[in-house]
Enzyme design. Sequence first.
Site, mmCIF file in Angstrom:
data_model
loop_
_atom_site.group_PDB
_atom_site.id
_atom_site.type_symbol
_atom_site.label_atom_id
_atom_site.label_comp_id
_atom_site.label_asym_id
_atom_site.label_seq_id
_atom_site.Cartn_x
_atom_site.Cartn_y
_atom_site.Cartn_z
ATOM 1 C CB ALA A 151 -0.755 -0.226 1.317
ATOM 2 C CB VAL A 191 9.160 9.580 3.096
ATOM 3 C CG1 VAL A 191 8.749 9.936 4.337
ATOM 4 C CG2 VAL A 191 10.607 9.215 2.988
ATOM 5 C CG ASP A 192 6.752 6.753 6.689
ATOM 6 O OD1 ASP A 192 7.976 6.859 6.998
ATOM 7 O OD2 ASP A 192 6.072 7.611 7.348
ATOM 8 C CB SER A 193 4.139 3.740 1.535
ATOM 9 O OG SER A 193 4.087 5.136 0.876
ATOM 10 C CG MET A 217 -6.327 2.088 -0.662
ATOM 11 S SD MET A 217 -7.129 1.603 1.106
ATOM 12 C CE MET A 217 -6.347 2.649 2.064
ATOM 13 C CB CYS A 262 -8.894 4.048 7.511
ATOM 14 S SG CYS A 262 -7.998 3.759 5.801
ATOM 15 C CB CYS A 274 -7.287 10.627 4.080
ATOM 16 S SG CYS A 274 -8.502 9.236 4.461
#
Length: 372
Positions: free
Chosen positions: A26, A31-33, A52, A118, A214
């Site tokens: 996902a 930066v993390d993903s 998503m 979520c 979001c």
Amino acid sequence: MISVMAPGSEKTGKVETILKKRVLLAISGGVDSSVAALLLKEEGYEVAGVTMCLGVREEENKVRCCGREAIEDARGVCEILGIPHYVLDYAPLLETCVIDKFVREYRLGRTPNPCIDCNRYLKFGHLLDSARTMGFDYLATGHYAKIERKESRWILKKAKDLVKDQTYFLYPIPVAALEHILFPLADRTKDEVREIARQALLPIAEKPESQDLCFVTQDSYRDFLQEQGCPVHPGPIVDRSGRVLGEHSGTVFYTIGQRHGLGISSPFPLYVVAIDVAGNSVIVSGKEDVYAQGLVAGEMNWLTPERPQEAEARIRHRKRTCSCRIVPEGDRIRVYFAEDQDAVTPGQAVVLYQEDEVLGGGVIEEALHYAN
């Protein structure tokens, strides 16, 4: 065939032999993903990214994740890494699984945590199902958390970076799903992750973290709640004796423990200690009445086969844990704190730990005060 250490295996001694094990990551364009994708690829996995799409209108694209700009950032990173990128339309699921509950909880005078929902319904529910349907062996995310093998079962643990640890939001993961989930950032700090992104020349290396909800594209969640039809009727702000001290702008705009924005003159600080939706009133009192001796929680999700009698409880993200005693009541629990806790808020989560391991958690239904 190649052999790699599975994420977290340096702690468990488990070595996973993989023949291009397939991972659906996902990726939000942050930066993390993005670094999670890079690390998985370097470890020998066959990686694909998925974003998503949450249905934000383009002319209102103020969303910080899962909007058009985020999708383009994610696609760009996947191109750089040479991995496929998918976009799944989750707008209807967001509406039914997250937003509807978000609005309903505020109507009831509770303060929900949509990020937890979520994770519960979208990421580690529908998206995990999609990953398996698409033929992937694992779903991975850029969360700061750790999954390890403990004897004959998989457990969820805090990340190395305790400041960034996100296990508070991850407690609803079904225990049976843990073996199908990877957290590549488990043993990385945020600073290390940014440095990896810089060294890899990823264009999102300095991208700021998302802060807002979001799905709220308006300037504030107040506007969003009104758009969603939440009743907004001014009413009295009262003390515990019922004396009117001022007027509120709508009960949905207040939360337990709130001090600022009350518009009340008082010789001592006043805090919201209760919200009476039926009476359309907000009850305030001094700091001492913000503290509770315990709570009642429901919608429990247990990640351990044993039901603990004692644990460490966390009632808010980044709030330090406190020792507690746990008393089961059917499908609910009563939690009694060793030290009184402030602003125990219905609608938020209580997560239970034993050292670094997440035992489970649930939704706070009621704060317990000495007067109860």
